[in-house]
Design an enzyme around this catalytic site. Structure first.
Site, PDB file in Angstrom:
ATOM      1  N   SER A 187     -10.888 -34.856   8.595  1.00 16.79           N
ATOM      2  CA  SER A 187     -10.646 -34.033   7.412  1.00 16.79           C
ATOM      3  C   SER A 187      -9.446 -33.128   7.675  1.00 16.79           C
ATOM      4  O   SER A 187      -8.358 -33.632   7.939  1.00 16.79           O
ATOM      5  CB  SER A 187     -11.913 -33.256   7.048  1.00 16.79           C
ATOM      6  OG  SER A 187     -11.836 -32.740   5.748  1.00 16.79           O
ATOM      7  N   GLU A 323     -15.930 -41.680   0.563  1.00 16.83           N
ATOM      8  CA  GLU A 323     -15.683 -40.327   1.050  1.00 16.83           C
ATOM      9  C   GLU A 323     -16.452 -39.252   0.278  1.00 16.83           C
ATOM     10  O   GLU A 323     -16.995 -38.319   0.841  1.00 16.83           O
ATOM     11  CB  GLU A 323     -14.175 -40.015   0.975  1.00 16.83           C
ATOM     12  CG  GLU A 323     -13.325 -40.745   1.995  1.00 16.83           C
ATOM     13  CD  GLU A 323     -13.322 -40.068   3.355  1.00 16.83           C
ATOM     14  OE1 GLU A 323     -13.941 -38.995   3.506  1.00 16.83           O
ATOM     15  OE2 GLU A 323     -12.691 -40.615   4.278  1.00 16.83           O
ATOM     16  N   HIS A 441     -17.728 -38.933   3.567  1.00 15.71           N
ATOM     17  CA  HIS A 441     -16.934 -37.988   4.355  1.00 15.71           C
ATOM     18  C   HIS A 441     -17.850 -37.332   5.379  1.00 15.71           C
ATOM     19  O   HIS A 441     -18.996 -36.982   5.064  1.00 15.71           O
ATOM     20  CB  HIS A 441     -16.362 -36.932   3.402  1.00 15.71           C
ATOM     21  CG  HIS A 441     -15.278 -36.081   3.984  1.00 15.71           C
ATOM     22  ND1 HIS A 441     -14.062 -36.586   4.370  1.00 15.71           N
ATOM     23  CD2 HIS A 441     -15.221 -34.743   4.206  1.00 15.71           C
ATOM     24  CE1 HIS A 441     -13.301 -35.597   4.813  1.00 15.71           C
ATOM     25  NE2 HIS A 441     -13.972 -34.470   4.725  1.00 15.71           N
TER      26      HIS A 441
END
Length: 545
Positions: A187, A323, A441
């Site tokens: 990230s 994600e 994610h």
């Protein structure tokens, strides 16, 4: 023997049992890699670490940076004196030095730490690497920018550089090879790794880089109107001034708890955009003005890449298959904004540049592709997750890879799709959209690290542990050899390199599946959106923010 000498003095760590109960590793926590950035050093570039006398205990993590934890929605008091790192290794005196992997945590440049609550080292150290995790200053403390010599911006990125310099000087004492360093991050950590590939400050400090679910092009990884935002922050906290020095001294004097989760706005659209966190974080890396001091970044990422002005390293880059699953609850809360204000579908990078007429036309194009002009609401949650996954992550990761010059260096693209009980973030989000398979994610992290906060069971005979072993093997093989599936690998697959003509990738799932043209149609669509936007940018707009 758990005593190690570093540049500042002696450290005493501890020998810790692996979570798999089949061995031990050496742990050195809370090692200061820079001077405390407090008092007159608040917002400033990090200074060299301070030596100590005697033997320093290294059995507890150092404090985290004061922050709002985005994952628990709780304020963490932390401490401004937060520039610490952790070193883990299975062998302090190996027969030959071990490859080093330095992990940079995510959190939108707004929160997070390298502590083992999220990043337990148990799995990676079994693969004969030395693992380093770091803290750095986040949000205002790390990314305030006045565009002057005192506060040029990027203090948090310079913290990361200071940590890498510390590794270069000291890691050999832990059995690591200072000339074989891989930086990797997820990230905002992935975005950070991308910036290090570009930054002259980072040159020579690493040889390989892994970008997980992030790149410098992501909307949430870019800063706009940084100087204006600093003065807006001042007004928010109680000072109205046009004087740099007055603002700087005031912000250095306010209690640190007032600098957490500030979100100062400079445009009316931000009152809407901030309702969806993936669209905007206010304090992130910036392009610095030339003030005569050492700079982390002096041009846009796109210009660095197009000019070939970057660090020549091997690169592995990728993202998870779905994600945005983990933010499905948040998505449901903001449907009305996207339905009423269609320009919210437009990437912020475009939204701040083009006239409203063009932004609405572009939003219509995006809406037609992802929603087929259906009302945005509960019935289109699946479509919204796909839109966010592509716009906030996928396209910008492909964009970075495609602009990255080869330099005869290795390039590998992946998609991570493992699903098991370890998908803690995705499994929570999937309650809103149970028919969406794939990895969210953050889900990939629990196949590289043992996040102690979740107390996840580890059964070495389970399907999930098999996926842990193969994921760790891919990442550590890349760190060792620059190739995730080197000749003689037991993974049973060959991961071919990516190039613009042969767009190879590997799907990292329960099995490892090679493929081609990952996200090609998605990339072409978003590239057309950006090309269309470029034609709409007024000539007076110099694109500098």
């Amino acid at each position: 023997m758990t005593k190690v000498h570093v540049e500042q003095g002696y450290l005493e760590g501890e020998r810790v049992p692996l979570v798999t109960k089949d061995g031990f590793y050496y742990s050195f926590k809370g090692i200061p890699y820079a001077a405390p950035p407090i008092g007159k050093l608040r917002f400033m570039a990090p200074q060299p670490p301070i030596p100590w006398e005697g033997i320093k205990k290294a059995t507890e993590h150092g404090p985290v940076c004061p922050q709002l934890d985005l994952f628990t929605d709780q304020f963490l008091e932390g401490n401004e004196n937060c520039l610490y790192l952790n070193v883990y290794t299975a062998e302090l005196k190996p027969d030959s030095t071990l490859p080093v992997m330095v992990f940079i945590h995510g959190g939108g440049y707004k929160c997070g730490s390298g502590n083992f609550d999220d990043y337990g080292p148990d799995f990676l150290v079994k693969e004969e690497v030395v693992l380093v995790t770091i803290n750095y200053r986040v949000e205002v403390l790390g990314f305030l920018c006045l565009e002057n010599e005192d506060v040029p911006g990027n203090a948090g990125m310079k913290d990361q550089v200071a940590a890498l310099r510390w590794v270069k000087k000291n890691i050999a004492n832990f059995g690591g090879d200072p000339n074989n360093v891989t930086i990797f991050g997820e990230s905002a950590g992935g975005g950070s790794v991308g910036y290090h590939i570009l930054s002259p400050m980072s040159k020579g400090l690493f040889q390989r880089a892994i970008l997980m679910s992030g790149s410098p092009f992501c909307d949430w990884s870019n800063s706009y109107f940084s100087r204006r935002r600093a003065f807006a922050l001042g007004r928010q906290l109680g000072i109205t001034t046009n004087d740099d020095k007055e603002l700087f001294e005031y912000l250095q004097s306010v209690p640190v708890e007032k600098l957490r989760d500030t979100n100062p706005k400079v445009l009316i659209l931000e009152t809407l955009v901030e309702t969806f966190a993936l669209k905007m974080f206010h304090f992130t890396p910036v392009v610095e003005k030339d003030t005569g001091s050492e700079h982390f970044l002096t041009d846009t990422p796109e210009n660095y890449l197009k000019n070939g002005n970057l660090n020549e390293v091997d690169v592995m880059i990728g993202y998870t298959s779905e994600e945005a699953i983990y933010v499905s609850s948040h998505i449901k809360k903001v449907f009305d904004y996207y339905q009423i204000y269609p320009e919210m579908l437009v990437p912020r990078e475009i939204l701040v540049k083009v006239p409203p007429t063009q932004s609405l036309e572009i939003s219509d194009k995006i809406r037609a592709r992802y929603f087929e002009n259906k009302p945005i609401g509960d019935d289109t949650l699946k479509e919204m997750i796909k839109y966010v996954s592509d716009s906030a992550f996928g396209y910008n990761i492909h964009r970075f890879l495609r602009l990255l010059p080869p330099f005869n260096k290795n390039r590998f693209l992946y998609q991570f799709s493992c699903v098991s009980e370890r998908n803690v973030y995705g499994n929570n989000g999937r309650t809103n959209c149970p028919d969406l398979p794939g990895a969210s994610h953050l889900d990939d992290l629990s196949y590289l690290f043992d996040p102690k906060r979740f107390s996840l069971p580890v059964d070495v005979n389970s399907k999930s542990y098999k996926m842990i072993k193969q994921t760790c093997a891919l990442f550590t093989n890349f760190a060792k050899f620059g190739n995730p599936t080197p000749h003689g690998s037991e993974l049973g697959v060959t991961w071919s390199q990516y190039d613009p003509n042969n767009r190879n990738y590997l799907d990292i799932g329960e099995t490892l599946t090679p493929g081609r043209d990952l996200g090609e149609k998605m990339y072409q669509f978003w590239q057309s959106v950006h090309d269309e936007a470029s034609d709409c940018v007024p000539k007076f707009n110099n694109n500098k923010f």
